[in-house]
Enzyme design. Structure first.
Site, PDB file in Angstrom:
ATOM      1  N   HIS A   1       0.814  -1.213   0.000  1.00 11.07           N
ATOM      2  CA  HIS A   1       0.000   0.000   0.000  1.00 11.07           C
ATOM      3  C   HIS A   1       0.850   1.267   0.000  1.00 11.07           C
ATOM      4  O   HIS A   1       0.349   2.353   0.284  1.00 11.07           O
ATOM      5  CB  HIS A   1      -0.919   0.001   1.220  1.00 11.07           C
ATOM      6  CG  HIS A   1      -1.761  -1.220   1.333  1.00 11.07           C
ATOM      7  ND1 HIS A   1      -2.553  -1.666   0.300  1.00 11.07           N
ATOM      8  CD2 HIS A   1      -1.923  -2.118   2.349  1.00 11.07           C
ATOM      9  CE1 HIS A   1      -3.180  -2.775   0.675  1.00 11.07           C
ATOM     10  NE2 HIS A   1      -2.802  -3.070   1.902  1.00 11.07           N
TER      11      HIS A   1
ATOM     12  N   ASP B   1      -5.522  -7.080  10.888  1.00 12.29           N
ATOM     13  CA  ASP B   1      -4.879  -5.895  11.451  1.00 12.29           C
ATOM     14  C   ASP B   1      -5.444  -5.572  12.832  1.00 12.29           C
ATOM     15  O   ASP B   1      -4.695  -5.321  13.786  1.00 12.29           O
ATOM     16  CB  ASP B   1      -5.073  -4.694  10.520  1.00 12.29           C
ATOM     17  CG  ASP B   1      -4.305  -4.833   9.228  1.00 12.29           C
ATOM     18  OD1 ASP B   1      -4.937  -4.801   8.159  1.00 12.29           O
ATOM     19  OD2 ASP B   1      -3.074  -4.989   9.276  1.00 12.29           O
TER      20      ASP B   1
ATOM     21  N   HIS C   1      -7.109  -4.782  -1.537  1.00  8.83           N
ATOM     22  CA  HIS C   1      -6.484  -6.107  -1.609  1.00  8.83           C
ATOM     23  C   HIS C   1      -7.121  -6.926  -2.726  1.00  8.83           C
ATOM     24  O   HIS C   1      -7.192  -8.141  -2.655  1.00  8.83           O
ATOM     25  CB  HIS C   1      -6.664  -6.879  -0.294  1.00  8.83           C
ATOM     26  CG  HIS C   1      -6.230  -6.138   0.916  1.00  8.83           C
ATOM     27  ND1 HIS C   1      -7.111  -5.483   1.745  1.00  8.83           N
ATOM     28  CD2 HIS C   1      -5.002  -5.947   1.438  1.00  8.83           C
ATOM     29  CE1 HIS C   1      -6.434  -4.924   2.739  1.00  8.83           C
ATOM     30  NE2 HIS C   1      -5.161  -5.182   2.571  1.00  8.83           N
TER      31      HIS C   1
ATOM     32  N   ASP D   1      -7.803 -15.557   0.271  1.00 11.04           N
ATOM     33  CA  ASP D   1      -6.689 -15.046  -0.525  1.00 11.04           C
ATOM     34  C   ASP D   1      -5.558 -16.053  -0.677  1.00 11.04           C
ATOM     35  O   ASP D   1      -4.465 -15.730  -1.121  1.00 11.04           O
ATOM     36  CB  ASP D   1      -6.150 -13.734   0.057  1.00 11.04           C
ATOM     37  CG  ASP D   1      -5.797 -13.864   1.529  1.00 11.04           C
ATOM     38  OD1 ASP D   1      -5.800 -15.002   2.041  1.00 11.04           O
ATOM     39  OD2 ASP D   1      -5.524 -12.837   2.157  1.00 11.04           O
ATOM     40  N   GLY D   2      -5.803 -17.313  -0.286  1.00  9.05           N
ATOM     41  CA  GLY D   2      -4.874 -18.394  -0.588  1.00  9.05           C
ATOM     42  C   GLY D   2      -3.708 -18.586   0.343  1.00  9.05           C
ATOM     43  O   GLY D   2      -2.854 -19.427   0.089  1.00  9.05           O
TER      44      GLY D   2
ATOM     45  N   CYS E   1      -3.930 -19.177   3.872  1.00 11.96           N
ATOM     46  CA  CYS E   1      -4.230 -19.831   5.149  1.00 11.96           C
ATOM     47  C   CYS E   1      -3.403 -21.100   5.342  1.00 11.96           C
ATOM     48  O   CYS E   1      -2.816 -21.318   6.406  1.00 11.96           O
ATOM     49  CB  CYS E   1      -5.724 -20.150   5.240  1.00 11.96           C
ATOM     50  SG  CYS E   1      -6.222 -20.920   6.808  1.00 11.96           S
TER      51      CYS E   1
ATOM     52  N   THR F   1     -15.808 -19.306  10.532  1.00  5.99           N
ATOM     53  CA  THR F   1     -14.422 -19.003  10.876  1.00  5.99           C
ATOM     54  C   THR F   1     -13.860 -20.203  11.621  1.00  5.99           C
ATOM     55  O   THR F   1     -14.569 -21.183  11.879  1.00  5.99           O
ATOM     56  CB  THR F   1     -14.319 -17.756  11.774  1.00  5.99           C
ATOM     57  OG1 THR F   1     -14.879 -18.058  13.056  1.00  5.99           O
ATOM     58  CG2 THR F   1     -15.044 -16.566  11.163  1.00  5.99           C
TER      59      THR F   1
ATOM     60  N   ASP G   1     -14.701 -23.829   5.685  1.00  2.00           N
ATOM     61  CA  ASP G   1     -13.805 -22.737   6.027  1.00  2.00           C
ATOM     62  C   ASP G   1     -12.386 -23.287   6.205  1.00  2.00           C
ATOM     63  O   ASP G   1     -12.180 -24.236   6.973  1.00  2.00           O
ATOM     64  CB  ASP G   1     -14.261 -22.057   7.314  1.00  2.00           C
ATOM     65  CG  ASP G   1     -13.284 -20.974   7.741  1.00  2.00           C
ATOM     66  OD1 ASP G   1     -13.248 -19.934   7.074  1.00  2.00           O
ATOM     67  OD2 ASP G   1     -12.554 -21.193   8.728  1.00  2.00           O
TER      68      ASP G   1
ATOM     69  N   GLY H   1      -9.660 -22.176   7.770  1.00  3.01           N
ATOM     70  CA  GLY H   1      -9.122 -22.093   9.124  1.00  3.01           C
ATOM     71  C   GLY H   1      -9.727 -23.132  10.042  1.00  3.01           C
ATOM     72  O   GLY H   1      -9.032 -23.764  10.847  1.00  3.01           O
TER      73      GLY H   1
END
Length: 586
Positions: A61, A115, A229, A417-418, A420, A514, A569, A571
């Site tokens: 960024h 974040d 993103h 986003d690939g 994990c 999740t 999921d 995760g």
């Protein structure tokens, strides 16, 4: 989408880019181990200490955040890998050890799950160490409305830069932490932003997407509301610039659109910022600025008191731009207003402010070294377990996670986003190495304390933050148990308290798709029956149940499509695999 880069190694790219800031601005220093850019300490003077302002996030960024470190703006910035949050340990080092904490620290973070969690862990650790610290979360994007965003809330995008500029200027003037935090929150609450792009971007080191996939926009198509993103926003359309700007301004200003009417821009003073997402030419950005300013005045009667146009928060080389409006309001602190603070000088390369002659000639080479210590981690707890049995169980659980990486990565490529699977594998490999070099002791709390830093330093992103919070809370829970041998029941009690602590930092609950969908049933199973194998079975059932579950949190919320109906999921699946290995289930 261009997949060509001069530097294709993402790790080297981020490190070298951060290092370059110390070349272009001699007042800055670089901590490569933690990827922190910070202001060099200045010679001792009689000037009172100032509030330090710390921020950061994923790389990609730039010039946010690292190039906004300097006098009048940020005191330090912590960088993650490309598009991934820095770890809580990196951030803690920045807050506690790389800035002056005498007058307190303001931490500002954009509203992305990883974040918020990682910065939250660091803030809590700093507070526990006696640092006076406040945290402000910025969510200014209106590209995703209330209904779709749900619990996640507004994403943080380019408007965050104005929060940094205004709060940094106020801190430089010597305001208290309470006032700096108040004005930062007030600024954030009066921001609206929206972006648009003609292409997604390609992250160096990753394979280029299939030209026929949804990742590639068709010729003439624009993604309205695109995040920083590559996340989608409100939809795609084939429109020319005037119509595109018209739609974007409507999302920012139309009070009839209750899904997006986040701020009523009705002040006599409005600030307009046009931000280049990285790939728009200077010439074209100027044309876009003229179009936006013209429509603002003609359609809405708004003539901004300040127009700021340039490159402030990018999405690598994103072929797009964003519009930000700041509704200027009274700060009510008996001091400077938002415009005065916006006009104050900032000696940073990312805010079009030149570095002064005096700074160059000072040739300051001072650095901050050392680190703040985490106390009490090696203290005996009075608890006992069979270290050999624990090592065997933990080893099997970690090995299964490593073996499952391709499967987890496949799932996360579809709904996330690939990263994990690779994140879990990286953490598992690091912990395996740790326990082989430093065997577990007969005290489970001491053993856990030796593992936590490894997890914090090797796992970034949302999963890393969740695991860090959970494991730190588990350590605290273990130390609160009465002395004696650990049993499945006592583990259940400690784990239940840790789940409760985790709930303070994330709204994720069972049913939100999740990792909590595997974690909660596992802990419930231990609490109810004390049987590890049965608890692992419940975790697997919970993970399997996420297939087809509409995402309530995480990046899956923004991905869209029907992928969530096809895979569980990632995760939750990875955690279930670990629990099964822990229990020795086939």
């Amino acid at each position: 989408m261009s997949a060509k880069h001069f530097i294709n190694d993402p790790t080297h790219l981020v490190t070298s880019a951060l290092h370059s800031l110390t070349i272009t601005n001699p007042s800055l220093a670089f901590d490569p181990a933690n990827k922190i850019i910070y202001r060099r300490p200045e010679p001792q003077t009689s000037t009172p200490a100032r509030v330090s302002v710390v921020s950061g996030g994923g790389a990609g960024h730039e010039p946010s955040f690292a190039a906004m470190v300097g006098r009048g703006m940020l005191s330090a910035a912590v960088s993650g890998t490309i598009f991934a949050s820095p770890s809580s340990e990196q951030i803690r080092a920045g807050v506690q050890s790389r800035v002056d904490t005498t007058a307190g620290v303001l931490v500002t973070v954009m509203n992305y799950t990883g974040d918020v969690l990682n910065f939250g862990v660091a803030v809590e650790k700093a507070r526990a160490a006696g640092v006076d610290v406040e945290m402000v979360v910025v969510g200014d994007d209106v590209g995703v409305g209330r209904e779709k965003a749900g619990k996640v809330g507004r994403r943080g995008i380019a408007g965050t830069v104005l929060v940094h500029k205004i709060s940094g200027a106020l801190a430089a003037r010597g305001a208290s932490l309470a006032d700096v935090a108040k004005v930062a929150r007030l600024t954030a609450a009066n921001l609206v932003s929206v972006g648009a792009s003609l292409e997604h971007v390609h992250v160096p080191g990753r394979a280029a997407p299939d030209a026929a996939s949804d990742e590639v926009l068709k010729v003439g198509e624009v993604e309205l509301g695109m995040g920083i993103h590559n996340e989608p926003g409100s939809g795609r359309a084939k429109v020319e610039l005037p119509e595109m700007v018209k739609r974007m301004l409507a999302q920012l200003l139309d009070q009839e659109d209750k899904d997006r009417a986040f701020v009523k821009v009705d002040s006599n003073e409005v600030v307009l910022m046009i931000n280049n997402l990285g790939g728009v030419s200077v010439l074209e950005l100027a044309g876009i600025t003229a179009e936006v300013a013209g429509q603002l005045e003609k359609t809405y009667g708004i003539r901004p008191v300040r127009v700021i146009s340039g490159t402030f928060m990018t999405s690598l080389n994103g072929l797009g731009f964003s519009i930000t409006l700041l509704n200027v309001v009274n700060t009510d602190i008996g001091g400077p207003g938002m415009i005065e603070l916006l006009d104050d000088p900032a000696e940073v390369t990312g805010w079009s402010a030149p570095i002064s002659k005096e700074t160059w000639e000072a040739k300051n080479t001072a650095e901050r070294t050392g680190d703040a210590e985490t106390s009490g981690s090696a203290e005996a707890s009075g608890l006992t377990w069979d270290a050999g049995v624990a090592t065997a169980a933990l080893t099997e659980g970690l090995r299964r996670v490593i073996a499952a990486e391709p499967e987890i990565t496949k799932y996360d490529t579809i709904v996330g986003d690939g990263d994990c699977g690779t994140g879990l594998k990286r953490g598992a490999e690091a912990v395996l190495k740790q326990i082989s070099q430093t065997p577990l002791t007969q005290d489970p709390a001491v053993s856990l304390a030796s593992i936590i830093p490894v997890v914090e330093m090797t796992m970034d992103g949302t999963s890393g933050a969740l695991f860090s919070i959970f494991l730190n809370a588990l350590l605290h829970s273990l130390r609160s148990l009465p002395s004696g041998p650990m049993t499945p029941k006592s583990w259940g009690t400690a784990l239940a308290r840790s789940v409760e602590a985790l709930g303070k930092y994330t709204p994720a609950r069972p049913g939100d798709r999740t990792l909590v969908d595997a974690l909660a049933p596992f802990v419930d199973g231990l609490v109810e029956g004390g049987d590890l194998a049965e608890a692992a079975r419940k975790a697997r059932a919970g993970a399997e149940g996420t297939k087809g579950m509409l995402p309530g949190l995480g990046r899956s919320v923004y991905v869209g499509g029907e992928g969530y109906t096809k895979v569980p999921d990632p995760g939750a699946w990875g955690l279930a695999v670990f629990f099964e290995g822990l229990a020795g289930k086939e």
